[in-house]
Design an enzyme around this catalytic site. Structure first.
Site, PDB file in Angstrom:
ATOM      1  N   ASN A  27      29.116  46.788  30.863  1.00 51.62           N
ATOM      2  CA  ASN A  27      29.656  45.908  31.783  1.00 51.62           C
ATOM      3  C   ASN A  27      29.191  44.532  31.635  1.00 51.62           C
ATOM      4  O   ASN A  27      29.502  43.423  32.302  1.00 51.62           O
ATOM      5  CB  ASN A  27      29.147  46.306  33.496  1.00 51.62           C
TER       6      ASN A  27
ATOM      7  N   CYS B  48      41.218  53.426  41.261  1.00 48.93           N
ATOM      8  CA  CYS B  48      40.879  54.316  40.312  1.00 48.93           C
ATOM      9  C   CYS B  48      40.106  55.514  40.938  1.00 48.93           C
ATOM     10  O   CYS B  48      40.130  55.388  42.001  1.00 48.93           O
ATOM     11  CB  CYS B  48      39.954  53.591  39.361  1.00 48.93           C
TER      12      CYS B  48
ATOM     13  N   ASP C  54      41.147  41.728  46.545  1.00 56.78           N
ATOM     14  CA  ASP C  54      41.387  40.793  47.626  1.00 56.78           C
ATOM     15  C   ASP C  54      40.464  39.581  47.612  1.00 56.78           C
ATOM     16  O   ASP C  54      40.777  38.345  47.752  1.00 56.78           O
ATOM     17  CB  ASP C  54      41.646  41.144  49.198  1.00 56.78           C
TER      18      ASP C  54
ATOM     19  N   PRO D 288      40.402  47.246  45.728  1.00 57.91           N
ATOM     20  CA  PRO D 288      41.289  45.999  45.748  1.00 57.91           C
ATOM     21  C   PRO D 288      40.507  44.870  45.246  1.00 57.91           C
ATOM     22  O   PRO D 288      39.367  44.706  44.993  1.00 57.91           O
ATOM     23  CB  PRO D 288      41.444  45.937  47.591  1.00 57.91           C
TER      24      PRO D 288
HETATM   25  N1  EPU Z   1      35.797  45.073  46.635  1.00 55.10           N
HETATM   26  C1  EPU Z   1      36.839  44.683  47.623  1.00 55.10           C
HETATM   27  N2  EPU Z   1      37.513  43.643  47.068  1.00 55.10           N
HETATM   28  C2  EPU Z   1      37.516  42.829  46.133  1.00 55.10           C
HETATM   29  C3  EPU Z   1      36.383  42.991  45.178  1.00 55.10           C
HETATM   30  C4  EPU Z   1      35.758  44.127  45.604  1.00 55.10           C
HETATM   31  O1  EPU Z   1      37.085  45.358  48.320  1.00 55.10           O
HETATM   32  O2  EPU Z   1      38.059  42.022  45.788  1.00 55.10           O
HETATM   33  C5  EPU Z   1      34.842  46.174  46.952  1.00 55.10           C
HETATM   34  C6  EPU Z   1      35.119  47.083  45.785  1.00 55.10           C
HETATM   35  O3  EPU Z   1      36.388  48.056  46.048  1.00 55.10           O
HETATM   36  C7  EPU Z   1      33.731  47.992  46.320  1.00 55.10           C
HETATM   37  C8  EPU Z   1      32.512  47.013  46.524  1.00 55.10           C
HETATM   38  O4  EPU Z   1      33.590  45.673  46.839  1.00 55.10           O
HETATM   39  O5  EPU Z   1      33.864  49.012  47.326  1.00 55.10           O
HETATM   40  C9  EPU Z   1      32.037  46.293  45.317  1.00 55.10           C
HETATM   41  O6  EPU Z   1      32.843  46.054  44.261  1.00 55.10           O
HETATM   42  P1  EPU Z   1      32.542  45.076  43.074  1.00 55.10           P
HETATM   43  O7  EPU Z   1      33.667  44.150  42.954  1.00 55.10           O
HETATM   44  O8  EPU Z   1      31.098  44.596  42.979  1.00 55.10           O
HETATM   45  O9  EPU Z   1      32.464  46.259  41.754  1.00 55.10           O
HETATM   46  P2  EPU Z   1      33.335  45.840  40.388  1.00 55.10           P
HETATM   47  O10 EPU Z   1      33.062  44.558  39.961  1.00 55.10           O
HETATM   48  O11 EPU Z   1      34.664  46.395  40.379  1.00 55.10           O
HETATM   49  C10 EPU Z   1      31.458  46.550  38.693  1.00 55.10           C
HETATM   50  C11 EPU Z   1      31.165  47.371  37.716  1.00 55.10           C
HETATM   51  C12 EPU Z   1      31.064  48.930  38.150  1.00 55.10           C
HETATM   52  C13 EPU Z   1      29.862  48.803  39.138  1.00 55.10           C
HETATM   53  C14 EPU Z   1      30.101  47.786  40.093  1.00 55.10           C
HETATM   54  C15 EPU Z   1      29.050  47.743  41.286  1.00 55.10           C
HETATM   55  C16 EPU Z   1      32.359  46.498  35.817  1.00 55.10           C
HETATM   56  C17 EPU Z   1      33.462  46.754  34.970  1.00 55.10           C
HETATM   57  N3  EPU Z   1      32.345  47.578  36.593  1.00 55.10           N
HETATM   58  O12 EPU Z   1      32.596  46.956  39.649  1.00 55.10           O
HETATM   59  O13 EPU Z   1      30.713  49.800  37.233  1.00 55.10           O
HETATM   60  O14 EPU Z   1      29.795  50.274  39.745  1.00 55.10           O
HETATM   61  O15 EPU Z   1      30.218  46.669  39.607  1.00 55.10           O
HETATM   62  O16 EPU Z   1      27.775  47.231  40.485  1.00 55.10           O
HETATM   63  O17 EPU Z   1      31.442  45.530  35.776  1.00 55.10           O
HETATM   64  C18 EPU Z   1      30.943  51.825  35.876  1.00 55.10           C
HETATM   65  O18 EPU Z   1      30.468  51.058  35.066  1.00 55.10           O
HETATM   66  O19 EPU Z   1      31.408  52.807  35.803  1.00 55.10           O
HETATM   67  C19 EPU Z   1      31.380  51.067  37.054  1.00 55.10           C
HETATM   68  C20 EPU Z   1      32.324  51.306  37.804  1.00 55.10           C
END
Ligand code: EPU
Length: 440
Positions: free
Chosen positions: A24, A118, A126, A124
């Protein structure tokens, strides 16, 4: 295509490992390299499916991006020629929406597919789109094509406060702000160590980014100057997997290059469970003692107990003396592994979550009339038996492999290309710890 493991479990796994680079961090760093006007070299990039697919995606846009050594990637963004991200490539790699940043800086407008949901929930974007708009970027979703159409007329500027933190959202807004106008302030940002690593990389290249807890201040610069090959941090999620894997079999592990502060609360929970934890200057040791105590965990963003760790923790807790719970607060659907573990005899059930302020407690967008299953209860210790298991998502995949390594006898784990999206040399590393595993 070989997409299964045969695992012969029941042995105590022990040994020493060197961690690979953090998935990540690697994915974001490769995308950030497209912000430069010159070649960039990144070290400690894991050879995993997600990275291979991202490199292909970048090449489909015209830029050059290749491994030039086992874990060294060279990216030449000067050939970047297209501002529309291919739907097929993007659908394979969720982080593709982060291409908004380099494409907008290079072309002022771009077309990026909706990354969609996924297997770990709706996911989302948003908040991220809101953030982009707050910085003055025009973003429209075209439901007919499935593409976001973004336009940057002026340099980004302004202020944005995340309603709830987002890991990749924070990283994308930082990348967009690097060449911004005046000082851009982002608040209520995520605090994951991978974000700090990205900031370190950009600052080494003359970006001006300051981060104090959840507040990030970015003074725009005209360009980034590549300084020297940048080495990304070791993978803390991989560390957790191998720690759980060895402990669940009654064994021990020494990790040579782990920054323990990146898994602080996990190490605390291990100590509470009765695990011997020894943090030395050059390595860290985690060893099973006589038994494991059942310990409850609740996931939250860093420095909390990370959501990616709970599937591995669940398997460990099947071996603890009593009942423990896991409360998932970050994603709305991260228990795909439960039914699979039950096939091996694990005693896990969903328990109703009676929380007083769910809108605030959960980090996903909580909907009042929707039914959620966010808490599981695990009863241990259970002697897991063998079976045929199917991987649904990356971290769940590692959990199923751990369970198969505990079970006495031969199990099959299908769908290992999903596990290999994020784990480098999984088979080799498990074998190094004494595990019997073969890819078929
Ligand atoms: N969320 C929203 N809206 C947005 C952004 C996020 O509703 O615009 C929600 C997400 O659906 C989730 C929560 O907010 O329920 C937190 O999401 P976040 O954006 O922090 O997660 P991410 O950036 O999509 C990354 C990692 C994940 C890891 C999470 C938490 C990467 C590529 N992915 O996801 O890693 O679980 O942060 O630290 O960096 C993995 O490696 O298997 C993985 C899923």
């Amino acid at each position: 295509m070989e997409d299964s493991f045969i695992i012969k479990g029941g042995k105590k796994l022990t040994g020493t490992l060197e961690l690979s680079g953090a998935k990540n961090a690697a994915l974001k760093m490769i995308i950030a390299a497209l912000l430069y006007n010159e070649k960039v070299i990144l070290e400690n990039i894991p050879r995993i499916n997600d990275v291979t697919e991202l490199l292909q995606l970048i090449k489909s846009l015209g830029a050059k991006a290749d491994f030039i050594d086992k874990n060294v990637v060279e990216i030449n963004p000067t050939y970047l020629a297209k501002n529309k991200v291919d739907l097929l490539f993007a659908s394979k790699i969720r982080a593709s929406f982060m291409l908004f940043a380099p494409l907008l800086h290079k072309f002022a407008n771009c077309f990026v597919p909706n990354p969609g949901g996924c297997r770990i929930g709706a996911r989302p974007i948003d908040r991220i789109v809101d953030g982009m708009k707050s910085l003055g970027i025009e973003v429209k979703y075209n439901s007919r094509t499935g593409y976001y159409e973004a336009k940057m007329v002026n340099k980004p500027k302004g202020h944005y406060q995340f309603v709830k933190p987002s890991h990749t959202g924070t990283e994308l807004l930082i990348m967009l702000s690097v060449f911004g106008k005046d000082k851009i302030v982002l608040e209520n940002c995520a605090n994951e160590p991978e974000i700090d690593n990205l900031i370190e990389f950009l600052n080494e290249s003359r970006a001006k980014i300051k981060k104090i807890d959840g507040r990030v201040e970015i003074e725009g610069v005209d360009k980034l100057k590549f300084n020297k090959p940048f080495k990304i941090i070791p993978d803390r999620n991989e560390a957790v997997t191998y720690i759980c894997l060895t402990l669940a079999t009654g064994g021990y592990i020494t990790l040579n290059n782990l920054s323990v502060d990146t898994i602080g609360i996990f190490a605390e929970k291990l100590k509470q469970a009765g695990v011997e934890v020894k943090i030395n200057k050059d390595n860290s040791y985690f060893g099973y003692v006589n038994s494991l105590k059942p310990i409850n965990v609740e996931t939250s963003p860093h420095p909390g107990f990370m959501t990616d760790w709970q599937p591995n923790w669940a398997v460990l807790m099947t071996q603890a003396q009593g009942k423990s719970t896991i409360h998932e607060r970050v994603f709305e659907n991260r228990f795909s592994y439960v039914e699979e573990l039950k096939k091996l005899g694990a005693k896990i059930k969903f328990v109703e979550s009676k929380v007083s302020d769910p809108e605030n407690l959960y980090f996903f967008n909580y909907k009042k009339n929707k039914k959620y299953s966010q808490i599981i209860e695990i009863e241990g210790p259970v002697k897991l038996h063998t079976g045929a298991l199917n991987i649904a998502d990356l971290r769940a995949g590692a959990s199923l492999a751990i369970a198969a390594l505990i079970a006495n006898g031969e199990s099959i784990v299908n769908g290992v290309s999903i596990l290999e999206r994020g784990y480098e040399d999984f088979v080799e590393k498990v074998r190094k710890l004494g595990g019997e595993i073969k890819k078929i």
